[in-house]
Write an enzyme that holds these catalytic residues in place. Structure first.
Site, mmCIF file in Angstrom:
data_model
loop_
_atom_site.group_PDB
_atom_site.id
_atom_site.type_symbol
_atom_site.label_atom_id
_atom_site.label_comp_id
_atom_site.label_asym_id
_atom_site.label_seq_id
_atom_site.Cartn_x
_atom_site.Cartn_y
_atom_site.Cartn_z
ATOM 1 N NE ARG A 43 -2.140 1.311 -9.141
ATOM 2 C CZ ARG A 43 -2.752 0.125 -9.110
ATOM 3 N NH1 ARG A 43 -4.072 0.044 -9.254
ATOM 4 N NH2 ARG A 43 -2.065 -0.990 -8.913
ATOM 5 C CB ILE A 69 0.999 -1.738 -11.930
ATOM 6 C CG1 ILE A 69 1.036 -0.382 -11.201
ATOM 7 C CG2 ILE A 69 -0.413 -2.287 -11.985
ATOM 8 C CD1 ILE A 69 0.204 0.704 -11.875
ATOM 9 C CB SER A 70 3.435 -2.356 -6.691
ATOM 10 O OG SER A 70 4.635 -3.006 -7.020
ATOM 11 C CD GLN A 71 -1.898 -4.151 -1.791
ATOM 12 O OE1 GLN A 71 -1.005 -4.983 -1.647
ATOM 13 N NE2 GLN A 71 -2.849 -3.978 -0.897
ATOM 14 N N PRO A 72 -1.394 -0.292 -4.740
ATOM 15 C CG PRO A 72 -3.140 1.017 -5.613
ATOM 16 C CD PRO A 72 -2.672 -0.409 -5.473
#
Length: 222
Positions: A43, A69-72
């Protein structure tokens, strides 16, 4: 530079990635296929080097151009909803962004078609796809509201920004038996993640959980 940094060190090491995967398990992610792909995906190459020490936090991060970038957890949850509900042969992603969600989808599907409206973001994402040797990703600079009619129908559609209502072209481009996971903004400004399924009888929709995404905008940016 991206290729040299794939392995990561310190706060971007494989050990740090593995700790993130355990946190995702603790939050209820159960698809080992999704977790495995996320564990081996670096990431940190999808964000600015100055933020790389935060790459394996379970949080969203800025990527420029007003995008994130979205939260995992959300990446895992949205991917898992599709993987566990049906076929993943031809998948459409609306909103390539930095390319992280795309890369996870590439690991769980036969072919990913991804659309990005902001050209500079798309260019950076393409470099990352090449560094990761992702050969099953096809990309387009375009308006995600319109979908990708030439490649329809899709087994699954994932939308990584929130409209006020589900775009009609995306529903039309779902195959029978296809699913769509999409955040939708209500009249009061709240957002909820929806899982839609298409059958011969029409569309069924299930609200999954509260989320927070950037708005889905139309048009393109060069």
């Amino acid at each position: 530079m991206i290729t040299k940094n794939l392995a990561g060190i310190g706060m971007t090491s494989q050990r740090t990635r593995s700790r993130l995967i355990q946190r995702l398990r603790d939050k209820g992610i159960i698809s080992e296929q999704v977790l495995s792909v996320m564990e081996r995906t670096p990431r940190h190459i999808f964000i600015d080097e100055a933020l790389s020490h935060r790459a394996y936090e379970d949080s969203s991060l800025p990527i420029g151009m007003g995008q994130t970038i979205s939260q995992p957890y959300i990446v895992a949850r949205m991917t898992e909803l599709l993987v566990m509900s049906g076929k993943m042969n031809d998948v459409l992603e609306v909103g390539t962004g930095c390319g992280y969600q795309t890369s996870i989808l590439a690991g769980v599907s036969r072919r990913v078609y991804t659309i990005e409206r902001i050209k500079p973001l798309q260019k950076q994402a393409i470099k990352r796809f090449k560094a990761l040797n992702l050969h099953n990703v096809t990309y387009q600079h375009g308006d995600g509201y319109l979908g990708w009619a030439d490649q329809a129908p899709f087994d699954a559609i994932i939308v990584t920004a929130a409209p006020e209502q589900v775009p009609a072209p995306l529903i039309e481009q779902l195959a029978i038996g296809g699913r769509m996971v999409i955040p939708v903004t209500s009249a009061n400004g709240d957002q909820q993640l929806h899982l839609l399924e298409k059958s011969d009888e029409g569309i069924s929709s299930m609200k999954v959980e509260d989320v927070k995404f950037v708005p889905l905008l139309g048009g393109i940016v060069e």
